[in-house]
Design an enzyme around this catalytic site. Sequence first.
Site, short mmCIF file in Angstrom:
data_model
loop_
_atom_site.label_atom_id
_atom_site.label_comp_id
_atom_site.label_asym_id
_atom_site.label_seq_id
_atom_site.Cartn_x
_atom_site.Cartn_y
_atom_site.Cartn_z
N LEU A 1 0.84 -1.21 0.00
CA LEU A 1 0.00 0.00 0.00
C LEU A 1 0.86 1.24 0.00
O LEU A 1 0.49 2.29 -0.49
CB LEU A 1 -0.84 0.07 1.29
CG LEU A 1 -2.01 -0.86 1.46
CD1 LEU A 1 -2.66 -0.58 2.80
CD2 LEU A 1 -3.00 -0.65 0.34
N GLU A 2 2.03 1.11 0.61
CA GLU A 2 2.86 2.26 0.90
C GLU A 2 3.72 2.65 -0.29
O GLU A 2 4.23 3.76 -0.35
CB GLU A 2 3.75 1.87 2.10
CG GLU A 2 4.54 3.02 2.66
CD GLU A 2 5.54 2.57 3.72
OE1 GLU A 2 5.30 1.56 4.40
OE2 GLU A 2 6.55 3.26 3.85
#
Lengths: 325, 382
Positions: free
Chosen positions: B247-248
Amino acid sequence: MTSDVGAMIIETLDRMLADACTPDQVRRWNAGDAPDALWDELVALGVLHALVPEEAGGVGLTLSDLGELAMLFGKHLVPLPLADTIAARALVAPGGTTVDEVPIVIVPAAAITQGTTLPLPLARYARLALVDEGDSFALVAAAAEESVGTAARIHLDSGGHRTFSGTADLLATAAALRAAETAGSLAAVLAMVVGYAGERSQFGKPLGSFQAIQQQIAVLAEESAAATMAARIAFAGDRIDAGRAGVAKLRTDAAARRGLAIAHAVTGAIGISEEYDLQLHSRRLIDARMAAGSETYWAERIGRARLSAPEPLTLDHVRTALAGR
Amino acid sequence: MTDLPLTDIPAEAEAIRPKVRALIADAVAGRSLASRARSWQGFDADFSRALGKAGLIGLTLPPAYGGQGMGAFARFVVVEELLSAGAPVAAHWIADRQSAPLLLKFGTEDQRQAHIPAICRGERFFCIGMSEPGSGSDLASVRTRAEPQADGGWILNGAKLWTTNAQHAHYMIALVRTSGSVDDRHRGLSQLIIDLSSPGVSVRPIADIAGDEHFCEVHFEDVRLPADALVGAEGDGWRQVTAELALERSGPERIYSSLVLLDAWVERLRGVELGSAAIQALGRLVAELAVLRAMSISVTGLLEAGQSLVVEASLIKDLGTGFEQTVPQLLIELGDALPPERRDEDYWQALRYVTQMSPSFSLRGGTREILRGIIAKGIGLK
Ligand SMILES: Cc1cc2nc3c(=O)[nH]c(=O)nc-3n(C[C@H](O)[C@H](O)[C@H](O)COP(=O)(O)OP(=O)(O)OC[C@H]3O[C@@H](n4cnc5c(N)ncnc54)[C@H](O)[C@@H]3O)c2cc1C
């Protein structure tokens, strides 16, 4: 995004070209054997009319389909200005005149010098050239004068000159097509290099298990992915424009420059031998970099366009002028 | 590698851009360039609360937990607006990007109710405790340990390092060992929610190269945690963290860290007689940004469609942080061609700041070498 018909045609062509464009065959074409059989097969498939609207008897593919097709031609080392021909036929189609089903190379204005062009990629087997005449185009007879592989200087003979109304930025079009072929070619280079790194052993283990090699190939993968996206940007919307095409050409040229250096580093001495297939791609990639505006040329234009665009935010300039649509 | 299609941001996501932009314009008005150039390092709890009130935090989270139930593209629009304006987003950044989605995915209903609505209001701040003094890239070697207690709770000992915003955050989600030993590597790791006001927790900010304090060291001495501190299953921490890192990695925050500086430079160049070097450098940067943004949008679409794109996220982060690092380096290299009356101290502060911090762009969230290792494995090198 490709259209459904586009995706189908691409699938068919991918298989057909994989069979037709074997490395040995590509070598023969590079050496001067005309690719007539391949051409006939492509004509029979109707590929030449891919971008011509269905109402006008064509296949009716979209501009983004053309980008995907050109990537495919780069991947398979098609020895002809096939993407040029498809684009050129779409440009002259509204004129309604019948045009012979022969290879057409697009000649960006800057490439003409007194009847004979500068070397153009994929021009060797072209029979016609599409040239820009300001507020119209012309198709003129073309003949290769001096060839290296599939690139050639061509002599333009205005005897059979035919004019078509309409305008398009031919330099941008050529830049976009070279960008897409480069992206397709680089993806093939990546696959080849990953394969080689798995097969070739030194110090008792495959090259691909050395971290230094892994890190370099990872960069090649990054450049390949960036090149593909850059090429797609050039074919967004319904018209090729200099802004997006310039981004594509600049970024794919940079990817070819960095990516090829890595591919050749990893493949060692055999990589620059005639015998190893990497050179088939390397030579095409270098031809493309030398044509249709260099990295610096496009960087200057993109930089000037940014400075004259009123938006304070570069994000807005990118969103409006250089994004998907 | 997954093919990345050229993807448009859907109209309904674009539609929120003007509202976001107006809100941000008010918030950044009067801030110095150097402060805006801090991008997602800028901490301002009031601004985060205002964003929460406007419904701009937790955009993708379900309304039942205070979110907006919108798609990933809406979040993309908000994030790129925040970053390109240099809005001070640090307070809610990690909670919005990582902690809330993590709790939604792996947390219990009680944990979600306890935290997600407060995160969406912009009132609850989280930090991430992964790195330790002895564990950076080699995250599986963490030594901080939580011992299970008879009452189901835990006693925590150890230390986390480089924890961004621990001095302001209310909670940390930490990766710690809950069973086995360091030799068990990925097995026996779990994620725990730690209330940073608990007895035994001490937080010390660490000054960075530019004199700011954003990251911290955090020590745990016999910190008692309740049973429900555990997020997800005991021993599943590694798998959860890996999902979290994807996600990052591919978002605009890996591309836009130097945009405020770039835009300031463009404004300074306007109307000035320029040499080709500056114009060409600008052209290259604009082209790179256009391509990276298109890649990031494409991955946003594919992630939303449920694909797992670890390799693609890694390569975008590597290319994106490379771009972020090139901007300040080029600006220094080119120097200031401007006449003296056009020079201003604020620009130089910003340029100095971004240049000093730029090495961190390719460290935080996984180093360049680690990312390239992930890419190499992903394309079949062993
Ligand atoms: C601004 C900033 C904010 C941060 N915020 C947080 C946070 O909020 N929470 C958190 O948990 N952490 C945070 N970190 C820490 C960050 O995750 C680590 O810096 C990162 O994981 C690298 O660890 P390290 O710094 O210990 O470097 P090391 O792991 O010691 O690496 C040093 C160098 O060695 C290379 N290296 C290491 N292992 C290998 C290998 N196997 N092969 C090849 N090269 C290798 C690295 O790539 C790097 O170049 C932050 C870091 C920064 C700079």
